[in-house]
Design an enzyme around this catalytic site. Structure first.
Site: not given
Length: 506
Positions: A208, A210, A215, A230, A259, A367, A373
């Site tokens: 995807e 970034k 967020r 976030r 986002e 995480r 990422k």
């Protein structure tokens, strides 16, 4: 609980580097705590206020009254006093705030005064990280740590989760589920060195784009829409166009993750600061419109999707959200197609890509290894520990930033300084923000609460005996301020040392 007892626990936690010892000390304190008082105990031992900010800075704490000779304050009384101070508004509120604070400190013993001062300044670096406190809650309540972790990700407030765990045990925690209108901690991505290594770790995978946006978690129940950052802050009133877009979707109840981003007429993104400016004011600024770009769905019309595989959630999202409001996504059949998506993302002005497992559930608040990422350059999210007053054309502005990574003991390790990359607009903004976070000043150096995160680009990591971590960044420069990101999500010293070990010093 007496505040003096909590201060003793805090001292014990700060005096040991053993995670087990920290957990046992916090758990011992929680076992003797009334469940109703647990939220404040958890917050204080985590180095935070339940109210987050109450308008008290270092200038209000430079002079404190003579301490009490005997402890009398309770944790509940201190928490209530903080609430009253934070509620003061309008003309004369600053004087009233100082008077109320002086009254509270006059009732505190000398150790209690020092604890409260450090707590208010965000300088209580005792190593009681969220993971330590979370494990301690499970230990104190004699419940599985996974039950506490899941309840925390769904409820958002660890103090309230502690209250439920202590009062009702596992049965109470099991009743905590995803509730539309109450934000959950967002799933986070780990950094990967490059696309090839990411695809080695995740196969099969989706890739995807970034985005360089903010967020946003979207909740809808009927005609009511709530938008959260976030950090779980409610920003609904600041983004009316996202509310309208949400109400146009074909569902009465939903939770989306994605986002918000400001786009130019040609579809390229505006600089991050432009998007972030929409969240920096309490009034909507329609002259800077933002667009929703969703990439996950957690709930639709009574059906929780958190535990569904990523591919299933993506299919639901595709049916629910129009393509122009979704992040670009492809299922990679190999490195070549993934590279094409990566190159297209960069060409369009975006940050890079996120490689996502097709099988992984939504691991809220973690995480994990399900999302990786990939960016084209070395970047770190570091915390500002101090800042220096500028000179020359930067006279009167807070300029040179002292940068730190998160340390294993809960503190921060300095990695160097930089004033490079800062525009005039960024300098003005950080001068205002860091003045609010100021704790003390020594000469031209202003020490601040470790709260502001900045994204730093750098050319490598080199060995340096000058700093306690033994390493320093080479040619560090500021890409952007990240007021949307909490300090506990900043990069760790372990991540920095890993880059160093790969020989990134060139």
């Amino acid at each position: 609980m007496l505040l003096a007892d909590l201060v003793n626990v805090s001292s014990a936690v700060g005096a040991t580097r053993s995670r087990t010892a920290k957990v046992q000390a916090v758990a011992g304190a929680l076992r003797g705590t009334d469940p109703a008082e647990a939220p404040a105990v958890v917050a204080f031992l985590s180095g935070e206020l339940r109210q987050r900010q109450i308008g008290v800075g270092w200038s209000a704490l430079k002079e404190v009254p003579a301490p009490a000779t005997q402890p009398s304050l309770t944790v509940a009384a201190v928490d209530e006093a903080f609430g009253r101070v934070g509620d003061l508004r309008g003309t004369g509120s600053q004087s009233a705030r100082r008077a109320a604070l002086a009254q509270l400190l006059a009732a505190a013993t000398e150790p209690e005064q020092e604890f409260l001062r450090r707590l208010l300044l965000g300088d209580l670096r005792q190593g009681a990280l969220e993971g330590v406190v979370l494990t301690a809650v499970a230990t104190a309540a004699d419940v599985p740590v996974d039950a506490v972790r899941r309840a925390h990700m769904l409820y958002g407030d660890l103090g309230d989760v502690a209250r439920v765990a202590l009062a009702e045990g596992t049965a109470g925690l099991d009743r905590i589920g995803l509730q539309v209108g109450r934000p959950v901690h967002p799933m986070l991505a780990q950094p990967a060195e490059d696309l090839a290594s990411a695809l080695q770790r995740i196969t099969p995978a989706a890739v995807e784009t970034k985005l360089d946006g903010v967020r946003i978690q979207v909740h809808r129940s009927g005609d009511d829409v709530a938008l959260f950052t976030r950090t779980l802050d409610d920003v609904t009133s600041r983004l009316p166009e996202l509310v309208r877009a949400t109400l146009a979707l074909p569902a009465r109840e939903l939770v989306l993750d994605g986002e918000a981003i400001a786009l130019r007429a040609d579809g390229r993104p505006e600089p991050f600061q432009v998007t972030a400016s929409r969240l920096g004011t309490r009034t909507a600024r329609s002259e800077i419109p933002v667009t929703p770009q969703h990439f996950d769905v957690l709930h639709v019309d009574g059906d929780d999707l958190l535990d569904r595989p990523g591919a299933e959630r993506a299919a639901v999202l595709e049916e629910l959200v129009p393509v122009q409001e979704r992040v670009r996504r492809i299922v990679a059949d190999g490195l070549e197609t993934a590279q094409a998506t990566f190159d297209a993302a960069l060409a369009a002005g975006h940050e890079g890509v996120v490689v996502k497992s097709l099988d992984a559930p939504y691991a809220a608040g973690r995480r994990g290894g399900g999302w990786l990422k990939v960016k084209p350059r070395h970047t770190l999210d570091l915390v500002v520990l101090a800042v220096e007053w500028g000179h020359g054309r930067r006279r009167g502005l807070l300029s040179n930033l002292h940068l730190g990574a998160r340390a294993p003991d809960g503190g921060f390790v300095m990695l160097g300084k930089t004033f490079k990359g800062l525009t005039d607009q960024m300098l003005a903004w950080q001068t205002e923000r860091l003045s609010e976070l100021a704790v003390t000043q020594e000469g031209h150096v202003v020490h601040v609460r470790p709260e502001l995160v900045v994204e730093i680009a750098f050319d490598g990591v080199q060995t340096s005996p000058r700093y306690p971590g033994g390493v320093a960044l080479r040619f560090a420069r500021v890409l952007r301020h990240r007021p949307d990101k909490p300090a506990q999500e900043a990069s760790t010293l372990e991540e920095v040392l890993a880059i160093h070990s790969r020989g990134s010093t060139g």
